[in-house]
Design a protein around this motif. Structure first.
Motif, short mmCIF file in Angstrom:
data_model
loop_
_atom_site.label_atom_id
_atom_site.label_comp_id
_atom_site.label_asym_id
_atom_site.label_seq_id
_atom_site.Cartn_x
_atom_site.Cartn_y
_atom_site.Cartn_z
N ILE A 37 0.85 -1.20 0.00
CA ILE A 37 0.00 0.00 0.00
C ILE A 37 0.89 1.25 0.00
O ILE A 37 0.63 2.19 -0.75
N LEU A 38 1.93 1.25 0.80
CA LEU A 38 2.84 2.39 0.83
C LEU A 38 3.50 2.59 -0.53
O LEU A 38 3.75 3.73 -0.94
N ASP A 39 3.74 1.52 -1.25
CA ASP A 39 4.35 1.61 -2.58
C ASP A 39 3.42 2.28 -3.60
O ASP A 39 3.88 2.70 -4.66
N LEU A 40 2.14 2.39 -3.30
CA LEU A 40 1.18 3.05 -4.19
C LEU A 40 1.30 4.58 -4.16
O LEU A 40 0.82 5.26 -5.06
N ILE A 41 1.94 5.10 -3.13
CA ILE A 41 2.06 6.55 -2.97
C ILE A 41 3.03 7.09 -4.02
O ILE A 41 4.15 6.59 -4.15
N PRO A 42 2.62 8.12 -4.77
CA PRO A 42 3.53 8.73 -5.74
C PRO A 42 4.80 9.23 -5.05
O PRO A 42 4.75 9.71 -3.91
N ASN A 43 5.94 9.12 -5.71
CA ASN A 43 7.22 9.51 -5.13
C ASN A 43 7.22 10.92 -4.55
O ASN A 43 7.80 11.15 -3.49
N ASP A 44 6.57 11.86 -5.22
CA ASP A 44 6.59 13.25 -4.75
C ASP A 44 5.73 13.49 -3.51
O ASP A 44 5.77 14.56 -2.92
N LYS A 45 4.96 12.48 -3.09
CA LYS A 45 4.09 12.64 -1.92
C LYS A 45 4.50 11.73 -0.76
O LYS A 45 3.89 11.78 0.31
N ARG A 46 5.53 10.93 -0.95
CA ARG A 46 5.98 10.00 0.11
C ARG A 46 6.52 10.74 1.32
O ARG A 46 7.28 11.69 1.18
N GLY A 47 6.11 10.27 2.49
CA GLY A 47 6.60 10.83 3.73
C GLY A 47 6.05 12.20 4.09
O GLY A 47 6.53 12.84 5.01
N LYS A 48 5.03 12.65 3.38
CA LYS A 48 4.48 13.98 3.63
C LYS A 48 3.13 13.95 4.34
O LYS A 48 2.77 14.92 4.98
N ALA A 49 2.37 12.86 4.19
CA ALA A 49 1.03 12.80 4.80
C ALA A 49 0.60 11.36 5.01
O ALA A 49 1.06 10.46 4.32
N CYS A 50 -0.30 11.18 5.94
CA CYS A 50 -0.85 9.85 6.23
C CYS A 50 -1.83 9.41 5.13
O CYS A 50 -2.54 10.24 4.57
N ILE A 51 -1.88 8.12 4.92
CA ILE A 51 -2.92 7.53 4.09
C ILE A 51 -4.20 7.52 4.92
O ILE A 51 -4.15 7.26 6.13
N CYS A 52 -5.33 7.80 4.32
CA CYS A 52 -6.59 7.81 5.08
C CYS A 52 -7.07 6.39 5.38
O CYS A 52 -6.65 5.42 4.74
N LYS A 53 -7.94 6.29 6.35
CA LYS A 53 -8.49 5.01 6.78
C LYS A 53 -9.26 4.34 5.64
O LYS A 53 -9.19 3.12 5.47
N SER A 54 -9.97 5.12 4.84
CA SER A 54 -10.73 4.55 3.72
C SER A 54 -9.82 3.88 2.71
O SER A 54 -10.12 2.79 2.22
N CYS A 55 -8.70 4.52 2.37
CA CYS A 55 -7.76 3.91 1.42
C CYS A 55 -7.10 2.68 2.02
O CYS A 55 -6.90 1.68 1.33
N LEU A 56 -6.75 2.73 3.30
CA LEU A 56 -6.18 1.56 3.95
C LEU A 56 -7.13 0.38 3.82
O LEU A 56 -6.74 -0.71 3.41
N GLU A 57 -8.40 0.59 4.16
CA GLU A 57 -9.40 -0.47 4.08
C GLU A 57 -9.63 -0.91 2.62
O GLU A 57 -9.73 -2.10 2.35
N LYS A 58 -9.69 0.04 1.71
CA LYS A 58 -9.92 -0.27 0.30
C LYS A 58 -8.82 -1.14 -0.28
O LYS A 58 -9.09 -2.14 -0.96
N TYR A 59 -7.56 -0.80 -0.02
CA TYR A 59 -6.45 -1.51 -0.61
C TYR A 59 -6.06 -2.77 0.15
O TYR A 59 -5.29 -3.58 -0.36
N GLN A 60 -6.57 -2.97 1.36
CA GLN A 60 -6.30 -4.20 2.10
C GLN A 60 -7.15 -5.35 1.60
O GLN A 60 -6.86 -6.49 1.89
#
Length: 61
Positions: A37-60
């Protein structure tokens, strides 16, 4: 968009991530984000903000 505002936006869906870091703890402190899931984050946005709960649930699924 300010850095403070950017931290509140999910890097995957662009919606509010409900991040509460620095305000007494965040919901994401108690969950594990799989690497795929972390690998889905675009390179320019990595380490800048949390993934939301909805995306965590969606991609799990």
């Amino acid at each position: 968009m300010s850095i403070r505002e950017e931290k509140k936006i999910c890097p995957l869906c662009g919606q509010d991530n409900n991040c509460q870091h620095g305000q007494g703890g965040c919901w994401c402190d108690t969950v594990k984000f799989p690497k795929y899931i972390l690998d889905l984050i675009p390179n320019d946005k990595r380490g800048k903000a949390c993934i939301c709960k909805s995306c965590l649930e969606k991609y799990q699924k």
